[in-house]
Design an enzyme around this catalytic site. Structure first.
Site, PDB file in Angstrom:
ATOM      1  N   ASP A   1       3.298 -25.509  25.808  1.00  0.00           N
ATOM      2  CA  ASP A   1       2.915 -24.848  27.064  1.00  0.00           C
ATOM      3  C   ASP A   1       3.772 -25.470  28.162  1.00  0.00           C
ATOM      4  O   ASP A   1       3.638 -26.661  28.466  1.00  0.00           O
ATOM      5  CB  ASP A   1       1.427 -25.109  27.306  1.00  0.00           C
ATOM      6  CG  ASP A   1       0.936 -24.607  28.651  1.00  0.00           C
ATOM      7  OD1 ASP A   1       1.758 -24.157  29.482  1.00  0.00           O
ATOM      8  OD2 ASP A   1      -0.289 -24.675  28.868  1.00  0.00           O
ATOM      9  N   ILE A   2       4.638 -24.676  28.757  1.00  0.00           N
ATOM     10  CA  ILE A   2       5.634 -25.204  29.695  1.00  0.00           C
ATOM     11  C   ILE A   2       4.977 -25.846  30.920  1.00  0.00           C
ATOM     12  O   ILE A   2       5.576 -26.718  31.546  1.00  0.00           O
ATOM     13  CB  ILE A   2       6.637 -24.095  30.081  1.00  0.00           C
ATOM     14  CG1 ILE A   2       7.954 -24.699  30.589  1.00  0.00           C
ATOM     15  CG2 ILE A   2       6.052 -23.126  31.096  1.00  0.00           C
ATOM     16  CD1 ILE A   2       9.100 -23.709  30.659  1.00  0.00           C
TER      17      ILE A   2
ATOM     18  N   ASN B   1       8.934 -12.120  38.389  1.00  0.00           N
ATOM     19  CA  ASN B   1       9.379 -10.754  38.706  1.00  0.00           C
ATOM     20  C   ASN B   1      10.051 -10.809  40.076  1.00  0.00           C
ATOM     21  O   ASN B   1      10.020 -11.849  40.747  1.00  0.00           O
ATOM     22  CB  ASN B   1       8.207  -9.769  38.659  1.00  0.00           C
ATOM     23  CG  ASN B   1       7.105 -10.155  39.612  1.00  0.00           C
ATOM     24  OD1 ASN B   1       7.308 -10.236  40.830  1.00  0.00           O
ATOM     25  ND2 ASN B   1       5.927 -10.434  39.078  1.00  0.00           N
TER      26      ASN B   1
ATOM     27  N   ASP C   1       4.301 -16.720  34.082  1.00  0.00           N
ATOM     28  CA  ASP C   1       4.258 -16.723  35.550  1.00  0.00           C
ATOM     29  C   ASP C   1       2.826 -17.032  36.027  1.00  0.00           C
ATOM     30  O   ASP C   1       2.610 -17.925  36.876  1.00  0.00           O
ATOM     31  CB  ASP C   1       4.721 -15.340  36.027  1.00  0.00           C
ATOM     32  CG  ASP C   1       5.021 -15.259  37.509  1.00  0.00           C
ATOM     33  OD1 ASP C   1       4.926 -16.276  38.200  1.00  0.00           O
ATOM     34  OD2 ASP C   1       5.351 -14.139  37.969  1.00  0.00           O
TER      35      ASP C   1
ATOM     36  N   THR D   1      11.153 -11.891  27.017  1.00  0.00           N
ATOM     37  CA  THR D   1      10.728 -11.443  25.675  1.00  0.00           C
ATOM     38  C   THR D   1       9.227 -11.193  25.560  1.00  0.00           C
ATOM     39  O   THR D   1       8.728 -10.903  24.474  1.00  0.00           O
ATOM     40  CB  THR D   1      11.162 -12.435  24.569  1.00  0.00           C
ATOM     41  OG1 THR D   1      10.428 -13.654  24.726  1.00  0.00           O
ATOM     42  CG2 THR D   1      12.648 -12.713  24.633  1.00  0.00           C
TER      43      THR D   1
ATOM     44  N   VAL E   1       6.258  -9.352  28.281  1.00  0.00           N
ATOM     45  CA  VAL E   1       5.974  -7.979  28.758  1.00  0.00           C
ATOM     46  C   VAL E   1       7.249  -7.222  29.125  1.00  0.00           C
ATOM     47  O   VAL E   1       7.222  -5.992  29.190  1.00  0.00           O
ATOM     48  CB  VAL E   1       4.974  -7.937  29.939  1.00  0.00           C
ATOM     49  CG1 VAL E   1       3.659  -8.575  29.555  1.00  0.00           C
ATOM     50  CG2 VAL E   1       5.523  -8.564  31.182  1.00  0.00           C
ATOM     51  N   TYR E   2       8.366  -7.904  29.305  1.00  0.00           N
ATOM     52  CA  TYR E   2       9.625  -7.195  29.597  1.00  0.00           C
ATOM     53  C   TYR E   2      10.339  -6.703  28.337  1.00  0.00           C
ATOM     54  O   TYR E   2      11.343  -5.999  28.425  1.00  0.00           O
ATOM     55  CB  TYR E   2      10.552  -8.061  30.459  1.00  0.00           C
ATOM     56  CG  TYR E   2      10.187  -8.089  31.925  1.00  0.00           C
ATOM     57  CD1 TYR E   2       9.099  -7.360  32.429  1.00  0.00           C
ATOM     58  CD2 TYR E   2      10.926  -8.836  32.837  1.00  0.00           C
ATOM     59  CE1 TYR E   2       8.769  -7.388  33.784  1.00  0.00           C
ATOM     60  CE2 TYR E   2      10.605  -8.858  34.193  1.00  0.00           C
ATOM     61  CZ  TYR E   2       9.528  -8.139  34.666  1.00  0.00           C
ATOM     62  OH  TYR E   2       9.210  -8.159  36.003  1.00  0.00           O
TER      63      TYR E   2
HETATM   64  N1  AR6 Z   1       4.441 -21.752  28.262  1.00  0.00           N
HETATM   65  C1  AR6 Z   1       5.566 -21.292  27.654  1.00  0.00           C
HETATM   66  N2  AR6 Z   1       5.769 -19.991  27.360  1.00  0.00           N
HETATM   67  C2  AR6 Z   1       4.789 -19.120  27.682  1.00  0.00           C
HETATM   68  C3  AR6 Z   1       3.593 -19.509  28.333  1.00  0.00           C
HETATM   69  C4  AR6 Z   1       3.433 -20.895  28.636  1.00  0.00           C
HETATM   70  N3  AR6 Z   1       2.347 -21.355  29.236  1.00  0.00           N
HETATM   71  N4  AR6 Z   1       2.822 -18.384  28.521  1.00  0.00           N
HETATM   72  C5  AR6 Z   1       3.510 -17.350  27.997  1.00  0.00           C
HETATM   73  N5  AR6 Z   1       4.687 -17.784  27.480  1.00  0.00           N
HETATM   74  P1  AR6 Z   1       6.263 -13.194  29.816  1.00  0.00           P
HETATM   75  P2  AR6 Z   1       8.692 -11.724  30.718  1.00  0.00           P
HETATM   76  C6  AR6 Z   1       5.765 -17.032  26.801  1.00  0.00           C
HETATM   77  O1  AR6 Z   1       5.572 -11.919  29.540  1.00  0.00           O
HETATM   78  O2  AR6 Z   1       8.791 -10.974  29.458  1.00  0.00           O
HETATM   79  C7  AR6 Z   1       4.905 -11.630  34.360  1.00  0.00           C
HETATM   80  O3  AR6 Z   1       3.820 -10.840  34.703  1.00  0.00           O
HETATM   81  C8  AR6 Z   1       5.433 -15.696  26.203  1.00  0.00           C
HETATM   82  O4  AR6 Z   1       4.744 -15.867  24.968  1.00  0.00           O
HETATM   83  O5  AR6 Z   1       5.525 -14.268  30.508  1.00  0.00           O
HETATM   84  O6  AR6 Z   1       9.942 -12.319  31.314  1.00  0.00           O
HETATM   85  C9  AR6 Z   1       5.934 -11.765  35.482  1.00  0.00           C
HETATM   86  O7  AR6 Z   1       5.315 -11.771  36.750  1.00  0.00           O
HETATM   87  C10 AR6 Z   1       6.835 -15.129  26.011  1.00  0.00           C
HETATM   88  O8  AR6 Z   1       7.416 -15.696  24.833  1.00  0.00           O
HETATM   89  O9  AR6 Z   1       7.632 -12.946  30.703  1.00  0.00           O
HETATM   90  C11 AR6 Z   1       6.794 -10.554  35.285  1.00  0.00           C
HETATM   91  O10 AR6 Z   1       6.229  -9.411  35.895  1.00  0.00           O
HETATM   92  C12 AR6 Z   1       7.598 -15.669  27.218  1.00  0.00           C
HETATM   93  O11 AR6 Z   1       6.761 -16.722  27.754  1.00  0.00           O
HETATM   94  C13 AR6 Z   1       6.805 -10.371  33.790  1.00  0.00           C
HETATM   95  O12 AR6 Z   1       5.611 -10.991  33.299  1.00  0.00           O
HETATM   96  C14 AR6 Z   1       7.882 -14.661  28.313  1.00  0.00           C
HETATM   97  O13 AR6 Z   1       6.806 -13.729  28.418  1.00  0.00           O
HETATM   98  C15 AR6 Z   1       7.987 -11.074  33.146  1.00  0.00           C
HETATM   99  O14 AR6 Z   1       8.047 -10.735  31.769  1.00  0.00           O
END
Ligand code: AR6
Length: 171
Positions: free
Chosen positions: A9-10, A23, A33, A117, A119-120
């Site tokens: 967990d980052i 975003n 985020d 990777t 929701v995008y």
């Molecule tokens: N630590 C590390 N990685 C994580 C954590 C965490 N605590 N939580 C989730 N991930 P995403 P995107 C991973 O959807 O695709 C937001 O609403 C997750 O499993 O967070 O760039 C923003 O505001 C996945 O592997 O980011 C934007 O609107 C990775 O982080 C949108 O989502 C990225 O997933 C950005 O979408």
């Protein structure tokens, strides 16, 4: 510069800077985020409001507030739209912009999540190859950065980044 692929967990990483897969509004969201804003506390959103957003592929820096990290580097990744909308070059630009901004702020250790990777919907294997290649190329250019960690939240993501790193090392 050493690149490490780790699972976790980052928001718990005590590095100089963690990267937020944000975003373009920089006003928070779900996924990583949301987790970063929850852990950092409301002061993070207050500082983000002063930044007036960020373009896809670019990056902006804030303090880390209640996080163990000193800084948060916010970068909006590309939304996957089939691959014909410059998604690959925009994702590469995210990683490069974050590394440059980290170095410009005196950071030695940086942790990235898997940008775009979630929701995008950027295809995981391709995203992992772009991330690993861009980070390693940046390191080869000579840098004050010492450790870059790719923090994978789940096993499938970790496997993809491990495979991408192994493939790069074969070449
Ligand atoms: N630590 C590390 N990685 C994580 C954590 C965490 N605590 N939580 C989730 N991930 P995403 P995107 C991973 O959807 O695709 C937001 O609403 C997750 O499993 O967070 O760039 C923003 O505001 C996945 O592997 O980011 C934007 O609107 C990775 O982080 C949108 O989502 C990225 O997933 C950005 O979408």
């Amino acid at each position: 510069m050493d690149l490490q692929i780790v699972r976790g967990d980052i928001t718990t990483f005590p590095v100089d800077a963690i990267v937020n897969a944000a975003n373009t509004s920089l006003l928070g969201g779900g996924g990583v985020d949301g987790a970063i804003h929850r852990a950092a506390g409301p002061e993070l959103l207050a500082e983000c409001r002063t930044l007036h957003g960020c373009k896809t592929g670019k990056a902006k820096i804030t303090k880390g507030y209640r996080l163990p990290a000193k800084y948060v580097i916010h970068t909006p990744g590309p939304v996957w739209n089939g691959g014909g909308s410059h998604e690959a070059e925009l994702l590469e630009s995210c990683y490069r912009s974050c590394l440059e901004l980290a170095e410009a702020n005196g950071c030695r250790t940086v942790a990235f999540p898997s940008i775009s990777t979630g929701v995008y919907h950027f295809p995981l294997e391709q995203a992992a190859e772009i991330a690993v290649r861009t980070i390693l190329e940046y390191g080869k250019g000579g840098t004050a950065l010492e450790v870059v960690e790719m923090v994978c939240f789940d096993g499938r993501t970790k496997a993809a980044y491990d495979a991408a790193l192994a493939k790069m090392k074969e070449r």
